[in-house]
Write a protein that holds these residues in place. Structure first.
Motif, PDB file in Angstrom:
ATOM      1  N   VAL A   1       0.845  -1.198   0.000  1.00 15.72           N
ATOM      2  CA  VAL A   1       0.000   0.000   0.000  1.00 15.72           C
ATOM      3  C   VAL A   1       0.878   1.245   0.000  1.00 15.72           C
ATOM      4  CG1 VAL A   1      -1.603   1.373   1.388  1.00 15.72           C
ATOM      5  CG2 VAL A   1      -2.015  -1.073   1.063  1.00 15.72           C
ATOM      6  N   GLY A   2       1.922   1.249   0.811  1.00 17.11           N
ATOM      7  CA  GLY A   2       2.843   2.379   0.835  1.00 17.11           C
ATOM      8  C   GLY A   2       3.465   2.635  -0.522  1.00 17.11           C
ATOM      9  N   ALA A   3       3.792   1.569  -1.228  1.00 17.59           N
ATOM     10  CA  ALA A   3       4.376   1.713  -2.571  1.00 17.59           C
ATOM     11  C   ALA A   3       3.404   2.391  -3.513  1.00 17.59           C
ATOM     12  CB  ALA A   3       4.778   0.346  -3.106  1.00 17.59           C
ATOM     13  N   TYR A   4       2.124   2.011  -3.455  1.00 21.17           N
ATOM     14  CA  TYR A   4       1.125   2.629  -4.345  1.00 21.17           C
ATOM     15  C   TYR A   4       0.880   4.096  -3.995  1.00 21.17           C
ATOM     16  CZ  TYR A   4      -0.051  -1.381  -7.171  1.00 21.17           C
ATOM     17  OH  TYR A   4       0.014  -2.390  -8.087  1.00 21.17           O
ATOM     18  N   ILE A   5       0.838   4.420  -2.723  1.00 18.33           N
ATOM     19  CA  ILE A   5       0.614   5.809  -2.328  1.00 18.33           C
ATOM     20  C   ILE A   5       1.763   6.688  -2.817  1.00 18.33           C
ATOM     21  CG2 ILE A   5       0.448   7.382  -0.357  1.00 18.33           C
ATOM     22  CD1 ILE A   5      -1.068   5.139   1.130  1.00 18.33           C
ATOM     23  N   GLU A   6       2.999   6.215  -2.642  1.00 21.72           N
ATOM     24  CA  GLU A   6       4.156   6.998  -3.087  1.00 21.72           C
ATOM     25  C   GLU A   6       4.201   7.102  -4.611  1.00 21.72           C
ATOM     26  OE1 GLU A   6       6.194   8.652  -1.160  1.00 21.72           O
ATOM     27  OE2 GLU A   6       5.407   7.917   0.736  1.00 21.72           O
ATOM     28  N   ALA A   7       3.871   6.015  -5.297  1.00 29.00           N
ATOM     29  CA  ALA A   7       3.878   6.045  -6.767  1.00 29.00           C
ATOM     30  C   ALA A   7       2.822   7.004  -7.295  1.00 29.00           C
ATOM     31  CB  ALA A   7       3.647   4.636  -7.315  1.00 29.00           C
ATOM     32  N   ARG A   8       1.638   6.998  -6.686  1.00 33.36           N
ATOM     33  CA  ARG A   8       0.573   7.911  -7.142  1.00 33.36           C
ATOM     34  C   ARG A   8       0.966   9.365  -6.865  1.00 33.36           C
ATOM     35  NH1 ARG A   8      -2.605   7.493 -11.017  1.00 33.36           N
ATOM     36  NH2 ARG A   8      -3.236   5.412 -10.291  1.00 33.36           N
ATOM     37  N   SER A   9       1.599   9.618  -5.730  1.00 33.68           N
ATOM     38  CA  SER A   9       2.066  10.973  -5.437  1.00 33.68           C
ATOM     39  C   SER A   9       3.038  11.434  -6.515  1.00 33.68           C
ATOM     40  CB  SER A   9       2.750  11.011  -4.062  1.00 33.68           C
ATOM     41  OG  SER A   9       1.849  10.703  -3.029  1.00 33.68           O
ATOM     42  N   CYS A  10       3.971  10.573  -6.860  1.00 30.40           N
ATOM     43  CA  CYS A  10       4.956  10.910  -7.889  1.00 30.40           C
ATOM     44  C   CYS A  10       4.269  11.212  -9.217  1.00 30.40           C
ATOM     45  CB  CYS A  10       5.942   9.747  -8.046  1.00 30.40           C
ATOM     46  SG  CYS A  10       7.313  10.084  -9.168  1.00 30.40           S
ATOM     47  N   GLU A  11       3.321  10.373  -9.596  1.00 26.30           N
ATOM     48  CA  GLU A  11       2.610  10.567 -10.863  1.00 26.30           C
ATOM     49  C   GLU A  11       1.832  11.869 -10.869  1.00 26.30           C
ATOM     50  OE1 GLU A  11      -1.116   9.603 -13.495  1.00 26.30           O
ATOM     51  OE2 GLU A  11      -0.982  10.060 -11.341  1.00 26.30           O
ATOM     52  N   ARG A  12       1.221  12.217  -9.748  1.00 22.88           N
ATOM     53  CA  ARG A  12       0.425  13.445  -9.695  1.00 22.88           C
ATOM     54  C   ARG A  12       1.301  14.698  -9.657  1.00 22.88           C
ATOM     55  NH1 ARG A  12      -5.583  12.390  -7.104  1.00 22.88           N
ATOM     56  NH2 ARG A  12      -6.186  11.219  -8.962  1.00 22.88           N
ATOM     57  N   PHE A  13       2.439  14.621  -8.998  1.00 21.34           N
ATOM     58  CA  PHE A  13       3.357  15.753  -9.047  1.00 21.34           C
ATOM     59  C   PHE A  13       3.719  16.060 -10.503  1.00 21.34           C
ATOM     60  CE2 PHE A  13       5.045  14.471  -4.620  1.00 21.34           C
ATOM     61  CZ  PHE A  13       4.135  15.307  -3.994  1.00 21.34           C
ATOM     62  N   ALA A  14       4.031  15.024 -11.252  1.00 23.73           N
ATOM     63  CA  ALA A  14       4.421  15.213 -12.650  1.00 23.73           C
ATOM     64  C   ALA A  14       3.257  15.712 -13.498  1.00 23.73           C
ATOM     65  CB  ALA A  14       4.964  13.901 -13.219  1.00 23.73           C
ATOM     66  N   LYS A  15       2.054  15.197 -13.240  1.00 22.50           N
ATOM     67  CA  LYS A  15       0.872  15.618 -13.991  1.00 22.50           C
ATOM     68  C   LYS A  15       0.527  17.090 -13.734  1.00 22.50           C
ATOM     69  CE  LYS A  15      -0.953  11.855 -16.049  1.00 22.50           C
ATOM     70  NZ  LYS A  15      -1.339  11.809 -17.483  1.00 22.50           N
ATOM     71  N   LEU A  16       0.691  17.509 -12.483  1.00 21.45           N
ATOM     72  CA  LEU A  16       0.300  18.863 -12.089  1.00 21.45           C
ATOM     73  C   LEU A  16       1.310  19.925 -12.512  1.00 21.45           C
ATOM     74  CD1 LEU A  16      -1.172  18.730  -8.477  1.00 21.45           C
ATOM     75  CD2 LEU A  16      -2.224  19.736 -10.494  1.00 21.45           C
ATOM     76  N   ALA A  17       2.572  19.584 -12.492  1.00 25.86           N
ATOM     77  CA  ALA A  17       3.635  20.565 -12.674  1.00 25.86           C
ATOM     78  C   ALA A  17       3.435  21.503 -13.868  1.00 25.86           C
ATOM     79  CB  ALA A  17       4.991  19.865 -12.758  1.00 25.86           C
ATOM     80  N   PRO A  18       3.034  21.002 -15.045  1.00 23.46           N
ATOM     81  CA  PRO A  18       2.900  21.912 -16.198  1.00 23.46           C
ATOM     82  C   PRO A  18       1.817  22.978 -16.038  1.00 23.46           C
ATOM     83  CG  PRO A  18       3.001  19.613 -16.908  1.00 23.46           C
ATOM     84  CD  PRO A  18       2.802  19.605 -15.429  1.00 23.46           C
ATOM     85  N   TYR A  19       0.890  22.779 -15.114  1.00 24.09           N
ATOM     86  CA  TYR A  19      -0.241  23.693 -14.965  1.00 24.09           C
ATOM     87  C   TYR A  19      -0.044  24.707 -13.838  1.00 24.09           C
ATOM     88  CZ  TYR A  19      -2.521  20.137 -17.828  1.00 24.09           C
ATOM     89  OH  TYR A  19      -2.839  19.255 -18.830  1.00 24.09           O
ATOM     90  N   LEU A  20       1.037  24.601 -13.110  1.00 30.57           N
ATOM     91  CA  LEU A  20       1.259  25.447 -11.945  1.00 30.57           C
ATOM     92  C   LEU A  20       2.206  26.596 -12.264  1.00 30.57           C
ATOM     93  CD1 LEU A  20       1.689  22.581  -9.321  1.00 30.57           C
ATOM     94  CD2 LEU A  20      -0.380  23.929  -9.757  1.00 30.57           C
ATOM     95  N   ASP A  21       2.270  27.570 -11.367  1.00 32.67           N
ATOM     96  CA  ASP A  21       3.212  28.666 -11.568  1.00 32.67           C
ATOM     97  C   ASP A  21       4.643  28.132 -11.467  1.00 32.67           C
ATOM     98  OD1 ASP A  21       4.274  29.034  -8.711  1.00 32.67           O
ATOM     99  OD2 ASP A  21       2.130  29.262  -8.376  1.00 32.67           O
ATOM    100  N   THR A  22       5.589  28.930 -11.876  1.00 31.57           N
ATOM    101  CA  THR A  22       6.981  28.475 -11.995  1.00 31.57           C
ATOM    102  C   THR A  22       7.526  27.928 -10.689  1.00 31.57           C
ATOM    103  OG1 THR A  22       7.383  30.086 -13.747  1.00 31.57           O
ATOM    104  CG2 THR A  22       9.317  29.161 -12.650  1.00 31.57           C
ATOM    105  N   GLU A  23       7.274  28.611  -9.587  1.00 28.37           N
ATOM    106  CA  GLU A  23       7.802  28.177  -8.293  1.00 28.37           C
ATOM    107  C   GLU A  23       7.241  26.818  -7.885  1.00 28.37           C
ATOM    108  OE1 GLU A  23       8.494  30.170  -3.909  1.00 28.37           O
ATOM    109  OE2 GLU A  23       6.480  30.314  -4.795  1.00 28.37           O
ATOM    110  N   LEU A  24       5.928  26.666  -7.961  1.00 27.01           N
ATOM    111  CA  LEU A  24       5.311  25.394  -7.581  1.00 27.01           C
ATOM    112  C   LEU A  24       5.682  24.286  -8.545  1.00 27.01           C
ATOM    113  CD1 LEU A  24       1.692  26.218  -6.347  1.00 27.01           C
ATOM    114  CD2 LEU A  24       3.592  25.260  -5.031  1.00 27.01           C
TER     115      LEU A  24
END
Length: 254
Positions: free
Chosen positions: A171-194
């Motif tokens: 379960v810990g592996a899936y939570i960390e993997a999903r966090s990683c995937e969402r960070f990457a998905k979100l990054a292009p839509y956020l301001d430069t700092e975030l």
């Protein structure tokens, strides 16, 4: 970045739906996103601490671990809190000068301690980084109810004592993997700092997923592939389901 994310995408059974991204990128969602992200970092540290105290450390070492976490937990759970005071506290941040003693009654104790201590240290650091971003943006911290994701995943952990640790590590592996995937998905839509901040988190989150998965196989006398696939299906169901609360790991917004 694509090379780093390739194993994550292969591990997860689905991608984050665009409907979640469309909500997450709204300026009106930013406060809740950062507050929940902050909470997620603390919960990740607490989860690893629980596993260490339950299985891998002797009692004295477990108490040292609790003392390490106390300032972080007090900030979150006490009503009187001050971000500036917490971030500028005198003690050297995120350090633990302690010699941990393995639990002599658990044969894999020495395997768990180094990767989980490193994970805790990194999650505490990320917690502080998110708080610093919030403080700079004048976003006050406040308590919000946890989403259903982690609880939903944990509800599928076996009740068989022999395999509980294996399942919790998966379960810990899936939570960390999903966090990683969402960070990457979100990054292009956020301001430069975030955007830069979220991209900077990818490597550690990817390593956390790998560490949890390796540990799950290490503590199991059997191949864990079927169990990993089972939790992958459950995780994808939670991500693709409709959700009436927006959280960092929530499903599709209603």
């Amino acid at each position: 970045m694509q090379q780093l994310l390739a194993p994550i995408h292969a591990f997860l059974r689905c991608e984050t739906p665009q409907t979640w991204i469309d909500t997450a990128k709204l300026s009106t969602s930013l406060d809740e996103l950062l507050i929940d992200h902050c909470n997620c970092e603390l919960k990740a540290a607490q989860t690893a601490m629980f596993l260490l105290r339950r299985y891998a450390l002797d009692k004295d070492s477990g108490r040292l671990l609790l003392a390490w976490a106390k300032p972080y937990e007090e900030f979150v759970y006490l009503k009187e809190r001050n971000i500036e005071q917490f971030l500028s506290r005198d003690v050297k941040k995120n350090e633990l000068a302690a010699q941990f003693i393995p639990n002599e009654h658990f044969e894999f104790a020495a395997d768990l301690i180094p990767p989980l201590i490193r994970l805790i240290k990194e999650e505490f650091h990320h917690f502080e980084q998110v708080l610093e971003l919030m403080h700079a943006r004048q976003i006050p911290y406040h308590n919000i109810r946890a989403g259903r994701y982690a609880k939903g995943m944990m509800s599928h952990v076996t009740t068989h004592e022999k395999h509980i640790l294996r399942d919790k590590l998966i379960v810990g592996a899936y939570i960390e993997a999903r966090s990683c995937e969402r960070f990457a998905k979100l990054a292009p839509y956020l301001d430069t700092e975030l955007s830069r901040f979220y991209i900077s988190l990818l490597r550690s989150e990817a390593r956390h997923y790998e560490d949890y998965l390796k540990l799950a196989q290490r503590v199991s006398s059997e191949d864990i592939s079927e169990r990993v696939a089972y939790f992958g299906e459950r995780e994808a169901e939670l991500i693709m389901a409709m959700d009436d609360e927006f959280r960092f790991h929530s499903g599709q917004p209603l």
